[in-house]
Design a protein around this motif. Structure first.
Motif, short mmCIF file in Angstrom:
data_model
loop_
_atom_site.label_atom_id
_atom_site.label_comp_id
_atom_site.label_asym_id
_atom_site.label_seq_id
_atom_site.Cartn_x
_atom_site.Cartn_y
_atom_site.Cartn_z
N ALA A 19 -87.89 79.55 -11.39
CA ALA A 19 -86.86 78.56 -11.69
C ALA A 19 -87.23 77.20 -11.11
N ARG A 20 -87.76 77.18 -9.89
CA ARG A 20 -88.12 75.89 -9.29
C ARG A 20 -89.30 75.27 -10.02
N ALA A 21 -90.27 76.08 -10.46
CA ALA A 21 -91.39 75.54 -11.23
C ALA A 21 -90.89 74.92 -12.54
N ILE A 74 -81.33 70.04 -11.64
CA ILE A 74 -81.42 71.11 -10.63
C ILE A 74 -81.12 72.43 -11.33
N LYS A 75 -81.98 73.43 -11.10
CA LYS A 75 -81.78 74.78 -11.63
C LYS A 75 -81.56 75.74 -10.48
N GLU A 76 -80.80 76.82 -10.73
CA GLU A 76 -80.56 77.84 -9.72
C GLU A 76 -80.50 79.20 -10.40
N PHE A 89 -77.75 75.49 -14.47
CA PHE A 89 -78.37 74.20 -14.17
C PHE A 89 -77.36 73.08 -14.35
N VAL A 90 -77.67 71.98 -13.72
CA VAL A 90 -76.91 70.75 -13.87
C VAL A 90 -77.93 69.62 -13.92
N LEU A 150 -77.61 73.29 -6.14
CA LEU A 150 -76.29 73.31 -6.74
C LEU A 150 -75.24 73.93 -5.84
N THR A 151 -75.56 75.06 -5.23
CA THR A 151 -74.61 75.72 -4.34
C THR A 151 -74.25 74.81 -3.17
N GLU A 152 -75.28 74.21 -2.56
CA GLU A 152 -75.03 73.33 -1.41
C GLU A 152 -74.21 72.10 -1.81
N LEU A 153 -74.35 71.63 -3.03
CA LEU A 153 -73.58 70.49 -3.52
C LEU A 153 -72.17 70.88 -3.98
#
Length: 155
Positions: A19-21, A74-76, A89-90, A150-153
């Motif tokens: 996902a991060r890649a 950002i993807k999670e 994602f957002v 995303l979770t942290e935000l």
């Protein structure tokens, strides 16, 4: 055929790496580079568009990033199993008139044995925001490692 690690079956760690890649590649806004993560015959549903193969992926992304300016994503990982990963994602972008949007979405991914995505199903909703409400302020390109997800935000 070159492998695109990590390869399925995915673990929590390798799904997060995949996902991060993908996030980092999409944040380059380089359609050719992004297309290389997908199989030659990859099938997509992106909003109301259906595309097949890398050439159509490049065309879709070229069109997308000509309209969605100052794009930051950002993807999670939401879930994973075997050769499938679901992400939420957002992203934030503005249009040519300077109006900002926050786009919320979910993607279902299916990978081949080489780690290339052979199917991508995306549902996306756009919400107008004020520029002062933006949350993604890093310089264009990949999200810095210390920028919250995303979770942290809380989104």
């Amino acid at each position: 055929m070159d492998a695109r690690p990590p390869l399925p079956p995915f673990t929590a760690e390798t799904a997060a790496q995949k996902a991060r890649a993908a996030e980092d590649a999409w944040n380059t806004r380089d359609p050719e580079r992004v297309s290389l993560a997908y199989s030659e015959n990859s099938a997509w549903r992106n909003r109301d568009r259906f595309v097949n193969g890398r050439a159509e992926i490049v065309a879709l992304l070229t069109d997308k990033w000509s309209r969605e300016l100052d794009y930051r994503l950002i993807k999670e990982v939401w879930a994973y199993e075997g050769n499938h990963i679901a992400v939420r994602f957002v992203y934030e972008s503005r249009d040519a008139e300077g109006r900002w949007f926050r786009s919320f979405g979910n993607e279902n991914w299916e990978f081949d044995e080489h780690g290339l995505m052979r199917r991508r199903l995306a549902a996306i909703n756009d919400v107008p925001i004020r520029e002062s409400d933006r949350l993604f302020h890093w310089p264009l390109g990949p999200r810095p490692a210390d920028h919250p997800g995303l979770t942290e935000l809380g989104i």
